[in-house]
Design a protein around this motif. Structure first.
Motif, short mmCIF file in Angstrom:
data_model
loop_
_atom_site.label_atom_id
_atom_site.label_comp_id
_atom_site.label_asym_id
_atom_site.label_seq_id
_atom_site.Cartn_x
_atom_site.Cartn_y
_atom_site.Cartn_z
N THR A 43 0.82 -1.22 0.00
CA THR A 43 0.00 0.00 0.00
C THR A 43 0.85 1.27 0.00
O THR A 43 0.29 2.36 0.04
CB THR A 43 -0.93 0.02 1.22
OG1 THR A 43 -0.14 -0.07 2.43
CG2 THR A 43 -1.92 -1.14 1.18
N THR A 44 2.19 1.12 -0.03
CA THR A 44 3.06 2.29 -0.05
C THR A 44 4.08 2.15 -1.18
O THR A 44 4.23 1.07 -1.75
CB THR A 44 3.81 2.46 1.28
OG1 THR A 44 4.71 1.36 1.47
CG2 THR A 44 2.84 2.52 2.45
N ALA A 48 2.16 0.86 -4.91
CA ALA A 48 1.02 0.83 -3.99
C ALA A 48 -0.26 0.44 -4.72
O ALA A 48 -0.54 0.93 -5.82
CB ALA A 48 0.85 2.19 -3.33
N ASN A 49 -1.00 -0.50 -4.12
CA ASN A 49 -2.28 -0.96 -4.65
C ASN A 49 -2.16 -1.58 -6.04
O ASN A 49 -3.11 -1.56 -6.83
CB ASN A 49 -3.28 0.20 -4.67
CG ASN A 49 -3.41 0.85 -3.31
OD1 ASN A 49 -3.58 0.17 -2.29
ND2 ASN A 49 -3.32 2.18 -3.26
N GLN A 56 -4.72 -8.00 -5.12
CA GLN A 56 -3.72 -6.97 -4.81
C GLN A 56 -2.38 -7.60 -4.47
O GLN A 56 -2.31 -8.64 -3.82
CB GLN A 56 -4.21 -6.11 -3.64
CG GLN A 56 -3.37 -4.88 -3.39
CD GLN A 56 -3.99 -3.97 -2.34
OE1 GLN A 56 -5.17 -4.06 -2.05
NE2 GLN A 56 -3.18 -3.11 -1.75
#
Length: 290
Positions: A43-44, A48-49, A56
């Motif tokens: 997520t970073t 990310a994502n 994911q």
């Protein structure tokens, strides 16, 4: 890529820099500045994502096996023939393919599976380093072994047969990948970092006691660390017990990645190594009870 833009370069991930840390799980590489977080859903960072066919993108760094080591690379570079470092003819001591599987399993998530590894962009950085090692091997073939690397293709049939047309690149055969043409005309490799400067990078330091370059540690957040001597950190004995590592193992367990890469055994600093020690301690504790 070079046909489109000759200035394009692909960085390689020299994971020996992280292996040399007290605890490789702390490496700055898995931070927002570089490749994003190493536990659970990514997520970073720049990926990310990131979405894949398995949902994911997720990781579970330091889950098992180990990163590349200088000793393993140096042993591989003592051989002269490709069959001595490739499967099925290489012994474990000199098996580049086995060693290459270590970082795949160490990163975890999609990266650990043969069917999904390329879903994580780390795949390309890791394979650039494996190709770097192979090129160093090829240079030594010519300079020290009297072997022409462009024709030193191991005996193989089926998909790996030398004259089989490459998948997706019909103008080339498998053996064309052994040609000196590529490094002569299209790309070459920056040398490995060395002490004392280590490339003058703020993210890499020289360990003067061992005379090796080592990645620095990132700043941990509470859920990915444990208190060690009153300070938030990951000791090599406590990574597996962090909140993030527990959740990452659970997310990894429900992934369908196909066969997992063959890799060296889990080193003691990995989660698998730590859990094996905890299980053995518990067994011995139970055995000592009256």
């Amino acid at each position: 890529m070079r046909r489109i833009d000759r200035t394009v370069s692909l960085p390689y991930w020299d994971s020996t820099l992280d292996f040399e840390m007290d605890n490789p799980a702390n490496t700055i590489l898995f931070s927002t500045e570089f490749l994003g977080n190493g536990y659970g859903f990514v997520t970073t960072g720049p990926f990310a994502n990131w979405t894949t066919s398995q949902g994911q993108l997720r990781r579970n760094i330091a889950g098992g096996s180990r990163l590349m080591t200088r000793n393993a690379i140096n042993l591989i570079l003592t051989r002269c023939r490709t069959r001595q470092i490739s499967r099925p003819t290489a012994t474990a001591t000199y098996d580049l393919e086995l060693e290459h599987g270590g970082p795949h399993v160490w990163v975890g998530g999609q990266m650990q599976g043969l069917n999904t590894a390329a879903h994580d962009p780390i795949f390309f950085l890791h394979h650039a380093f494996i190709d770097n090692i192979w090129e160093r091997f090829r240079v030594r073939q010519s300079s020290a072994c009297g072997v022409n690397p462009s024709i030193d293709y191991p005996s193989a049939t089926g998909q790996h047969a030398p004259n089989r047309i490459m998948d997706g690149i019909p103008e080339y055969r498998n053996i064309d990948g052994y040609s000196n043409y590529w490094t002569t005309n299209w790309f070459n490799y920056e040398p490995a970092l060395s002490c004392p400067s280590c490339g003058a990078s703020p993210y890499i330091r020289c360990n003067t006691a061992r005379n090796v370059c080592v990645s620095i540690a990132r700043t941990l957040v509470p859920q990915e660390g444990a208190l060690v001597g009153g300070t938030l950190a990951f000791s090599p004995a406590e990574t597996a017990s962090s909140i993030d590592a527990v959740e990452a193992r659970e997310l990894e367990a429900i992934l369908d990645v196909g066969p997992v890469f063959a890799a060296p055994p889990a080193e003691p600093r990995t989660q698998r190594g730590q859990m094996a020690r905890m299980a053995e301690a518990a067994r011995l504790g139970n055995a000592s009870r009256p």
